[in-house]
Design a protein around this motif. Structure first.
Motif, PDB file in Angstrom:
ATOM      1  N   ASP A  19       0.836  -1.209   0.000  1.00  0.00           N
ATOM      2  CA  ASP A  19       0.000   0.000   0.000  1.00  0.00           C
ATOM      3  C   ASP A  19       0.867   1.254   0.000  1.00  0.00           C
ATOM      4  O   ASP A  19       0.548   2.245  -0.661  1.00  0.00           O
ATOM      5  CB  ASP A  19      -0.927  -0.008   1.219  1.00  0.00           C
ATOM      6  CG  ASP A  19      -1.962  -1.124   1.144  1.00  0.00           C
ATOM      7  OD1 ASP A  19      -2.162  -1.646   0.024  1.00  0.00           O
ATOM      8  OD2 ASP A  19      -2.535  -1.480   2.188  1.00  0.00           O
ATOM      9  N   GLY A  20       1.977   1.213   0.765  1.00  0.00           N
ATOM     10  CA  GLY A  20       2.855   2.388   0.805  1.00  0.00           C
ATOM     11  C   GLY A  20       3.494   2.658  -0.540  1.00  0.00           C
ATOM     12  O   GLY A  20       3.579   3.803  -0.977  1.00  0.00           O
ATOM     13  N   ARG A  21       3.937   1.585  -1.226  1.00  0.00           N
ATOM     14  CA  ARG A  21       4.534   1.780  -2.546  1.00  0.00           C
ATOM     15  C   ARG A  21       3.511   2.295  -3.544  1.00  0.00           C
ATOM     16  O   ARG A  21       3.823   3.141  -4.386  1.00  0.00           O
ATOM     17  CB  ARG A  21       5.144   0.461  -3.036  1.00  0.00           C
ATOM     18  CG  ARG A  21       6.430   0.071  -2.301  1.00  0.00           C
ATOM     19  CD  ARG A  21       7.149  -1.056  -3.037  1.00  0.00           C
ATOM     20  NE  ARG A  21       6.370  -2.278  -3.005  1.00  0.00           N
ATOM     21  CZ  ARG A  21       6.477  -3.198  -2.055  1.00  0.00           C
ATOM     22  NH1 ARG A  21       7.332  -3.020  -1.057  1.00  0.00           N
ATOM     23  NH2 ARG A  21       5.764  -4.306  -2.105  1.00  0.00           N
ATOM     24  N   ARG A  22       2.267   1.797  -3.446  1.00  0.00           N
ATOM     25  CA  ARG A  22       1.230   2.271  -4.347  1.00  0.00           C
ATOM     26  C   ARG A  22       0.944   3.750  -4.108  1.00  0.00           C
ATOM     27  O   ARG A  22       0.765   4.537  -5.052  1.00  0.00           O
ATOM     28  CB  ARG A  22      -0.045   1.449  -4.159  1.00  0.00           C
ATOM     29  CG  ARG A  22      -1.127   1.770  -5.198  1.00  0.00           C
ATOM     30  CD  ARG A  22      -2.391   0.955  -4.981  1.00  0.00           C
ATOM     31  NE  ARG A  22      -2.132  -0.486  -5.108  1.00  0.00           N
ATOM     32  CZ  ARG A  22      -2.159  -1.329  -4.086  1.00  0.00           C
ATOM     33  NH1 ARG A  22      -2.425  -0.890  -2.862  1.00  0.00           N
ATOM     34  NH2 ARG A  22      -1.925  -2.624  -4.285  1.00  0.00           N
ATOM     35  N   ALA A  23       0.916   4.154  -2.831  1.00  0.00           N
ATOM     36  CA  ALA A  23       0.677   5.567  -2.515  1.00  0.00           C
ATOM     37  C   ALA A  23       1.811   6.445  -3.021  1.00  0.00           C
ATOM     38  O   ALA A  23       1.584   7.550  -3.517  1.00  0.00           O
ATOM     39  CB  ALA A  23       0.506   5.739  -1.002  1.00  0.00           C
ATOM     40  N   GLU A  24       3.056   5.944  -2.908  1.00  0.00           N
ATOM     41  CA  GLU A  24       4.189   6.720  -3.407  1.00  0.00           C
ATOM     42  C   GLU A  24       4.117   6.895  -4.920  1.00  0.00           C
ATOM     43  O   GLU A  24       4.461   7.956  -5.453  1.00  0.00           O
ATOM     44  CB  GLU A  24       5.493   6.024  -3.023  1.00  0.00           C
ATOM     45  CG  GLU A  24       5.814   6.103  -1.536  1.00  0.00           C
ATOM     46  CD  GLU A  24       7.096   5.378  -1.199  1.00  0.00           C
ATOM     47  OE1 GLU A  24       7.712   4.827  -2.146  1.00  0.00           O
ATOM     48  OE2 GLU A  24       7.478   5.347  -0.023  1.00  0.00           O
TER      49      GLU A  24
END
Length: 322
Positions: free
Chosen positions: A35-40
């Motif tokens: 999820d963090g990579r997708r948000a980045e």
């Protein structure tokens, strides 16, 4: 002590519960990095989206409407398709041809308009004598309204004004700065350069902040003169800044001189100071020909695009050669 069956059951259930909780925590921990990579990945698009929306709604969409409108007629043919008739009329109009000729003159004068703030920024950066004066007053003209600037220079450049009085005092004949068709456009462009060079100088000073100080020290140790330092160190080091200033200065000349033209010459004498933007205003505001004005506006956009791309190409080639 022997363990009762009920206690065994409770221990087994507790073990299953702990195993389930551990599995859930592991799954959650795996989801969080994804999820963090997708948000980045999405963050840049989210941040750029408002600016893109503004550009599309307020720039590109009106531009497309204007281009489409330029293929329609005026007057009795209002709203009907006329093909390239408006563009043919533009090429046959002496005023528009004069405006195009003045655009060519602006391109020739552009190196001077860029060199003036560039040299002043160099003087400030190298702390030559007088650099404190340049740093104190360079931005003053940029805060003045074009109407005020035009009114001031109308007084200064009048045939019986202070400038001709000074010239007469040293034995030079007075010059009709704003009434001579061969001189007026140079006078207006000169005033525009004076009024706007402050912004370009700020950009140059920002570029000097990125210049490698070690190269300047090496040039100083090698005994390089000021022209040699400028040509071999400063210009190659500020190539991208120079490209930016060239393009923005040219756009400013083509789109920001209306106020000065209106106040100082009103397009005269004999239409000699017409530029495309003044021609657009004249056709729209005086002649009530919005379709022809849209065609002139489209032509101005194409001119700016072509000139800007040529400038960038030539400057990049010159930067590689130096």
């Amino acid at each position: 002590m022997p363990v009762s069956s009920s206690s065994s059951v409770r221990l087994a259930e507790a073990g299953r519960t702990d195993g389930t909780a551990s599995a859930a925590r592991a799954a959650t921990s795996r989801r969080r990095p994804r999820d963090g990579r997708r948000a980045e990945r999405l963050a840049p698009y989210v941040l750029v989206a408002p600016a893109l929306l503004i550009i599309v709604v307020l720039r590109l969409w009106p531009l497309a409407l204007g281009v489409n409108f330029s293929f329609t007629g005026d007057g009795d043919r209002n709203g009907t398709s006329v093909g390239f008739d408006n563009y043919s009329e533009l090429l046959q109009d002496p005023l528009f041809r004069t405006a195009l000729r003045n655009v060519g003159l602006l391109v020739l004068l552009l190196p001077i308009a860029v060199a003036i703030p560039g040299l002043l920024a160099t003087f400030i950066y190298l702390r030559v004598p007088g650099h404190r004066v340049f740093r104190s007053v360079y931005f003053f003209p940029a805060v003045l309204s074009p109407v005020i600037v035009g009114a001031i220079f109308n007084l200064l450049l009048a045939f019986d004004g202070p400038l001709n009085t000074v010239l007469g005092g040293v034995g030079i004949q007075p010059v009709d700065w704003l009434g001579n068709p061969d001189v007026a456009i140079f006078a207006v462009v000169g005033v525009h350069i004076w009024a706007t060079f402050g912004m370009a100088l700020v950009v140059f000073l920002a570029g000097f902040a990125t210049l490698d100080a070690a190269l300047m020290d090496a040039a100083r140790v090698d005994g390089a003169s000021l022209p040699q330092t400028i040509w071999h160190v400063i210009i190659p080091g500020l190539s991208r800044t120079i490209q930016f200033v060239f393009v923005t200065t040219m756009i400013g000349m083509l789109t920001s001189m209306f106020g000065l033209l209106y106040i100082m010459t009103s397009g005269g004498p004999e239409g000699s100071t017409y530029l495309p933007e003044y021609y657009i205003w004249f056709q729209q505001g005086h002649m009530n020909r919005p379709a022809l004005a849209s065609a002139a506006s489209t032509a101005l956009f194409v001119i700016m695009l072509v000139v800007g791309l040529l400038q960038v190409s030539l400057l990049r080639r010159a930067g590689r050669e130096t």
